[in-house]
Write an enzyme that holds these catalytic residues in place. Structure first.
Site, PDB file in Angstrom:
ATOM      1  N   ALA A   1       0.822  -1.224   0.000  1.00 37.52           N
ATOM      2  CA  ALA A   1       0.000   0.000   0.000  1.00 37.52           C
ATOM      3  C   ALA A   1       0.851   1.267   0.000  1.00 37.52           C
ATOM      4  O   ALA A   1       1.941   1.306   0.571  1.00 37.52           O
ATOM      5  CB  ALA A   1      -0.892   0.008   1.234  1.00 37.52           C
TER       6      ALA A   1
ATOM      7  N   ILE B   1       0.354   4.067   1.670  1.00 35.30           N
ATOM      8  CA  ILE B   1       0.612   4.666   2.986  1.00 35.30           C
ATOM      9  C   ILE B   1       1.731   3.936   3.719  1.00 35.30           C
ATOM     10  O   ILE B   1       2.512   4.560   4.448  1.00 35.30           O
ATOM     11  CB  ILE B   1      -0.685   4.753   3.845  1.00 35.30           C
ATOM     12  CG1 ILE B   1      -0.427   5.540   5.136  1.00 35.30           C
ATOM     13  CG2 ILE B   1      -1.272   3.389   4.134  1.00 35.30           C
ATOM     14  CD1 ILE B   1       0.077   6.947   4.938  1.00 35.30           C
TER      15      ILE B   1
ATOM     16  N   SER C   1       2.345  -9.474  -0.530  1.00 38.19           N
ATOM     17  CA  SER C   1       1.457  -8.906  -1.542  1.00 38.19           C
ATOM     18  C   SER C   1       0.596 -10.018  -2.118  1.00 38.19           C
ATOM     19  O   SER C   1       1.023 -11.180  -2.151  1.00 38.19           O
ATOM     20  CB  SER C   1       2.274  -8.262  -2.658  1.00 38.19           C
ATOM     21  OG  SER C   1       1.422  -7.870  -3.711  1.00 38.19           O
ATOM     22  N   ARG C   2      -0.607  -9.638  -2.583  1.00 43.49           N
ATOM     23  CA  ARG C   2      -1.445 -10.681  -3.217  1.00 43.49           C
ATOM     24  C   ARG C   2      -0.924 -10.999  -4.610  1.00 43.49           C
ATOM     25  O   ARG C   2      -1.347 -11.975  -5.225  1.00 43.49           O
ATOM     26  CB  ARG C   2      -2.906 -10.220  -3.238  1.00 43.49           C
ATOM     27  CG  ARG C   2      -3.117  -9.049  -4.147  1.00 43.49           C
ATOM     28  CD  ARG C   2      -4.322  -8.225  -3.868  1.00 43.49           C
ATOM     29  NE  ARG C   2      -4.039  -6.910  -4.409  1.00 43.49           N
ATOM     30  CZ  ARG C   2      -4.843  -6.203  -5.175  1.00 43.49           C
ATOM     31  NH1 ARG C   2      -6.042  -6.648  -5.427  1.00 43.49           N
ATOM     32  NH2 ARG C   2      -4.475  -5.050  -5.657  1.00 43.49           N
TER      33      ARG C   2
ATOM     34  N   LEU D   1      -4.561  -2.317   4.370  1.00 39.17           N
ATOM     35  CA  LEU D   1      -5.386  -2.831   3.263  1.00 39.17           C
ATOM     36  C   LEU D   1      -6.593  -1.917   3.052  1.00 39.17           C
ATOM     37  O   LEU D   1      -6.917  -1.092   3.922  1.00 39.17           O
ATOM     38  CB  LEU D   1      -5.856  -4.251   3.601  1.00 39.17           C
ATOM     39  CG  LEU D   1      -4.750  -5.311   3.664  1.00 39.17           C
ATOM     40  CD1 LEU D   1      -5.270  -6.609   4.271  1.00 39.17           C
ATOM     41  CD2 LEU D   1      -4.177  -5.558   2.271  1.00 39.17           C
TER      42      LEU D   1
ATOM     43  N   HIS E   1      -9.985  -4.909   6.410  1.00 41.20           N
ATOM     44  CA  HIS E   1      -9.364  -4.742   7.740  1.00 41.20           C
ATOM     45  C   HIS E   1      -9.812  -5.825   8.709  1.00 41.20           C
ATOM     46  O   HIS E   1      -9.012  -6.394   9.450  1.00 41.20           O
ATOM     47  CB  HIS E   1      -9.712  -3.368   8.332  1.00 41.20           C
ATOM     48  CG  HIS E   1      -9.027  -2.231   7.631  1.00 41.20           C
ATOM     49  ND1 HIS E   1      -9.176  -0.913   8.015  1.00 41.20           N
ATOM     50  CD2 HIS E   1      -8.180  -2.199   6.561  1.00 41.20           C
ATOM     51  CE1 HIS E   1      -8.449  -0.128   7.226  1.00 41.20           C
ATOM     52  NE2 HIS E   1      -7.856  -0.884   6.335  1.00 41.20           N
TER      53      HIS E   1
ATOM     54  N   LYS F   1      -6.818   3.189   9.797  1.00 43.34           N
ATOM     55  CA  LYS F   1      -8.123   3.790  10.033  1.00 43.34           C
ATOM     56  C   LYS F   1      -8.937   3.763   8.763  1.00 43.34           C
ATOM     57  O   LYS F   1      -8.323   3.779   7.686  1.00 43.34           O
ATOM     58  CB  LYS F   1      -8.014   5.225  10.552  1.00 43.34           C
ATOM     59  CG  LYS F   1      -6.949   6.119   9.910  1.00 43.34           C
ATOM     60  CD  LYS F   1      -6.892   6.331   8.422  1.00 43.34           C
ATOM     61  CE  LYS F   1      -8.073   6.906   7.694  1.00 43.34           C
ATOM     62  NZ  LYS F   1      -7.810   7.149   6.242  1.00 43.34           N
TER      63      LYS F   1
ATOM     64  N   ARG G   1     -10.676   4.653  -2.702  1.00 42.01           N
ATOM     65  CA  ARG G   1     -11.604   5.520  -1.962  1.00 42.01           C
ATOM     66  C   ARG G   1     -12.908   5.774  -2.713  1.00 42.01           C
ATOM     67  O   ARG G   1     -13.893   6.228  -2.124  1.00 42.01           O
ATOM     68  CB  ARG G   1     -10.918   6.856  -1.643  1.00 42.01           C
ATOM     69  CG  ARG G   1      -9.817   6.701  -0.610  1.00 42.01           C
ATOM     70  CD  ARG G   1      -8.819   7.856  -0.633  1.00 42.01           C
ATOM     71  NE  ARG G   1      -7.764   7.651   0.337  1.00 42.01           N
ATOM     72  CZ  ARG G   1      -6.746   6.796   0.175  1.00 42.01           C
ATOM     73  NH1 ARG G   1      -6.642   6.092  -0.933  1.00 42.01           N
ATOM     74  NH2 ARG G   1      -5.837   6.653   1.117  1.00 42.01           N
TER      75      ARG G   1
ATOM     76  N   ASP H   1     -12.787   7.905   4.849  1.00 46.46           N
ATOM     77  CA  ASP H   1     -11.363   8.154   4.615  1.00 46.46           C
ATOM     78  C   ASP H   1     -10.803   9.301   5.444  1.00 46.46           C
ATOM     79  O   ASP H   1      -9.749   9.158   6.071  1.00 46.46           O
ATOM     80  CB  ASP H   1     -11.132   8.438   3.126  1.00 46.46           C
ATOM     81  CG  ASP H   1      -9.653   8.451   2.788  1.00 46.46           C
ATOM     82  OD1 ASP H   1      -8.959   7.493   3.181  1.00 46.46           O
ATOM     83  OD2 ASP H   1      -9.179   9.421   2.176  1.00 46.46           O
TER      84      ASP H   1
HETATM   85  N1  LIG Z   1      -2.911   6.964   8.499  1.00 37.50           N
HETATM   86  C1  LIG Z   1      -2.732   7.586   7.341  1.00 37.50           C
HETATM   87  O1  LIG Z   1      -2.048   8.605   7.244  1.00 37.50           O
HETATM   88  C2  LIG Z   1      -3.356   6.995   6.114  1.00 37.50           C
HETATM   89  C3  LIG Z   1      -3.140   7.603   4.879  1.00 37.50           C
HETATM   90  C4  LIG Z   1      -3.631   6.986   3.731  1.00 37.50           C
HETATM   91  C5  LIG Z   1      -4.373   5.811   3.845  1.00 37.50           C
HETATM   92  N2  LIG Z   1      -4.615   5.267   5.065  1.00 37.50           N
HETATM   93  C6  LIG Z   1      -5.391   4.014   5.186  1.00 37.50           C
HETATM   94  O2  LIG Z   1      -4.559   2.973   4.722  1.00 37.50           O
HETATM   95  C7  LIG Z   1      -5.313   2.003   4.001  1.00 37.50           C
HETATM   96  C8  LIG Z   1      -4.728   1.859   2.607  1.00 37.50           C
HETATM   97  O3  LIG Z   1      -4.774   3.088   1.924  1.00 37.50           O
HETATM   98  P1  LIG Z   1      -3.767   3.380   0.678  1.00 37.50           P
HETATM   99  O4  LIG Z   1      -4.135   4.676   0.099  1.00 37.50           O
HETATM  100  O5  LIG Z   1      -2.364   3.188   1.099  1.00 37.50           O
HETATM  101  O6  LIG Z   1      -4.230   2.226  -0.311  1.00 37.50           O
HETATM  102  P2  LIG Z   1      -3.554   1.615  -1.608  1.00 37.50           P
HETATM  103  O7  LIG Z   1      -2.298   2.336  -1.944  1.00 37.50           O
HETATM  104  O8  LIG Z   1      -4.597   1.474  -2.638  1.00 37.50           O
HETATM  105  O9  LIG Z   1      -3.083   0.164  -1.098  1.00 37.50           O
HETATM  106  C9  LIG Z   1      -3.944  -0.821  -0.688  1.00 37.50           C
HETATM  107  C10 LIG Z   1      -3.211  -2.136  -0.902  1.00 37.50           C
HETATM  108  O10 LIG Z   1      -4.069  -3.209  -0.517  1.00 37.50           O
HETATM  109  C11 LIG Z   1      -3.808  -4.347  -1.319  1.00 37.50           C
HETATM  110  N3  LIG Z   1      -5.110  -4.838  -1.788  1.00 37.50           N
HETATM  111  C12 LIG Z   1      -5.665  -6.022  -1.438  1.00 37.50           C
HETATM  112  N4  LIG Z   1      -6.857  -6.200  -2.002  1.00 37.50           N
HETATM  113  C13 LIG Z   1      -7.082  -5.100  -2.756  1.00 37.50           C
HETATM  114  C14 LIG Z   1      -8.148  -4.700  -3.617  1.00 37.50           C
HETATM  115  N5  LIG Z   1      -9.236  -5.456  -3.802  1.00 37.50           N
HETATM  116  N6  LIG Z   1      -8.044  -3.502  -4.227  1.00 37.50           N
HETATM  117  C15 LIG Z   1      -6.973  -2.732  -4.049  1.00 37.50           C
HETATM  118  N7  LIG Z   1      -5.927  -3.049  -3.248  1.00 37.50           N
HETATM  119  C16 LIG Z   1      -5.981  -4.225  -2.611  1.00 37.50           C
HETATM  120  C17 LIG Z   1      -2.885  -3.913  -2.453  1.00 37.50           C
HETATM  121  O11 LIG Z   1      -1.590  -4.407  -2.157  1.00 37.50           O
HETATM  122  P3  LIG Z   1      -0.964  -5.758  -2.782  1.00 37.50           P
HETATM  123  O12 LIG Z   1      -1.440  -5.811  -4.194  1.00 37.50           O
HETATM  124  O13 LIG Z   1       0.478  -5.554  -2.635  1.00 37.50           O
HETATM  125  O14 LIG Z   1      -1.461  -6.906  -1.950  1.00 37.50           O
HETATM  126  C18 LIG Z   1      -2.843  -2.406  -2.359  1.00 37.50           C
HETATM  127  O15 LIG Z   1      -1.564  -1.891  -2.648  1.00 37.50           O
HETATM  128  C19 LIG Z   1      -6.764   2.485   4.051  1.00 37.50           C
HETATM  129  O16 LIG Z   1      -7.399   1.890   5.154  1.00 37.50           O
HETATM  130  C20 LIG Z   1      -6.629   3.984   4.321  1.00 37.50           C
HETATM  131  O17 LIG Z   1      -7.757   4.513   5.027  1.00 37.50           O
HETATM  132  C21 LIG Z   1      -4.112   5.840   6.190  1.00 37.50           C
END
Ligand SMILES: NC(=O)c1ccc[n+]([C@@H]2O[C@H](COP(=O)([O-])OP(=O)(O)OC[C@H]3O[C@@H](n4cnc5c(N)ncnc54)[C@H](OP(=O)(O)O)[C@@H]3O)[C@@H](O)[C@H]2O)c1
Length: 331
Positions: A14, A16, A38-39, A76, A81, A99, A167, A179
């Site tokens: 991911a 983040i 990773s998947r 994820l 989650h 979160k 999102r 989000d």
């Molecule tokens: N705390 C913070 O500052 C913060 C900031 C941004 C996001 N977040 C949270 O972090 C989480 C991820 O956000 P992100 O923006 O980093 O997401 P993202 O870049 O889209 O990454 C999600 C990851 O989940 C895996 N995945 C598994 N099933 C999936 C599916 N069906 N569709 C898409 N991806 C899938 C993928 O990794 P693989 O392919 O490698 O398995 C993908 O890279 C969310 O819960 C978000 O609310 C928190």
């Protein structure tokens, strides 16, 4: 004697994780980022090589089966989650989950129960709570120095343009409230030091069915009102303002302040005072706190029950938004 170290695995490649939390684990004084999964076969290996992570797994299951991993970070999509947090807890891992903790409060309760029965720690990764300025804001509001709290105003908005982003997908738990509005709900409840009794919300939905913009009001028994807006359609705004009968405070860049110096601005009887806070990394502080608690050196500051309470308010806000802003009790 060796310094105790928590050995971490991260589920997914991911964004983040890549930009904030994985480097925070690597920089932390008590953590070691041992593995990524990773998947997609091959993606974990490439990611691990690029980011100096020793082990790479071609599935999340395989990482959870590694007995050398003590704690798992779950970034994820929101809809995954619950499942992966519970599976990690059942494998005896501590879990830091992104979160919002799950899709709704019922799922959060299942995750809480899994943490209790596994005897492992579970925390929602709201990193902003670990910034010293946030800690000072919460102490100030609780101290009575602002007088009786009458209003909390918060906003978290940013322009989201990529149509394939998770999102925008309702099946993955998308939406502006899920989000970024979840931060506003969290800070409002924390500053109030109580749970709201009733909420109202109004949303504008996009073509995929998720809320692109949502405005909400939380009514507390004390008479305090917390109002907020969140959106994927507006320029970046992150603000928290607390108004008391004697003084008010404003914090800009409230949730993602970066690592530079930041300010907390207090207004009292026409005079303005700005207090500066040294730069720090709130992600490193969160990871180190979680590590200390998992290694047995301290108590976890934020329990999963807090995440469930936050989610119960989000559930109520969505119920209200679906009925065009009707008041909905929080339960
Ligand atoms: N705390 C913070 O500052 C913060 C900031 C941004 C996001 N977040 C949270 O972090 C989480 C991820 O956000 P992100 O923006 O980093 O997401 P993202 O870049 O889209 O990454 C999600 C990851 O989940 C895996 N995945 C598994 N099933 C999936 C599916 N069906 N569709 C898409 N991806 C899938 C993928 O990794 P693989 O392919 O490698 O398995 C993908 O890279 C969310 O819960 C978000 O609310 C928190």
């Amino acid at each position: 004697m060796d310094t105790p170290t928590l050995r971490w695995g991260v589920l997914s490649t991911a964004n983040i994780g890549r930009i904030a939390v994985n480097p925070a684990i690597q920089r932390s004084r008590n953590g070691h980022l041992l593995a990524v999964a990773s998947r997609e076969t091959g993606r974990a290996r490439t990611f691990a090589e690029a980011h100096g992570i020793p082990r790479a797994y071609p599935s999340y299951e395989a990482l959870l089966a590694d007995p050398d991993i003590d704690a798992v970070y779950v970034p994820l999509p929101n809809s995954l989650h619950r499942e992966w947090t519970i599976r990690a807890l059942e494998q005896g891992k501590h879990v830091l989950c992104e979160k919002p903790l799950a899709l709704n409060a019922a799922e959060c309760r299942e995750m809480e129960a899994a943490a209790v029965s596994s005897g492992r720690l579970l925390m929602e990764a709201f990193m902003y709570r670990f910034h010293p300025r946030t800690e000072a804001l919460v102490r100030l509001a609780a101290s009575g120095a602002l007088g009786a709290l009458r209003a909390v105003r918060s906003a978290f908005t940013f322009p989201l343009t990529r149509p394939d982003n998770i999102r925008f997908d309702p099946a993955l738990g998308g939406g502006a409230l899920m989000d970024v509005g979840c931060y506003c709900v969290n800070v409002s409840r924390t500053l109030a030091g109580a749970e709201p009794v009733e909420v109202q919300a109004w949303a504008n939905l996009g073509s995929t069915g998720v809320d692109l913009e949502l405005t909400g009001v939380l009514r507390f028994a004390s008479g305090l009102h917390a109002h907020f807006d969140c959106a994927f359609t507006a320029d970046r705004r992150e603000v928290v303002e607390v108004a008391g009968t004697d003084a008010s405070v404003t914090v800009e860049g409230a949730f993602l302040p970066g690592t530079g110096e930041v300010a907390l601005v207090e207004r009292r009887a026409g005079a303005t005072e700005s207090r500066a806070f040294e730069g720090t990394d709130e992600y490193v502080r969160m990871v180190e706190h979680f590590g200390d608690a998992a290694l047995g050196g301290s108590t976890l500051r934020h329990l999963p029950s807090e995440a469930t309470a936050n989610m119960a308010v989000i559930d109520a806000l969505y119920r209200s938004a679906r009925s065009a802003g009707s008041p909905v009790a929080v339960r």
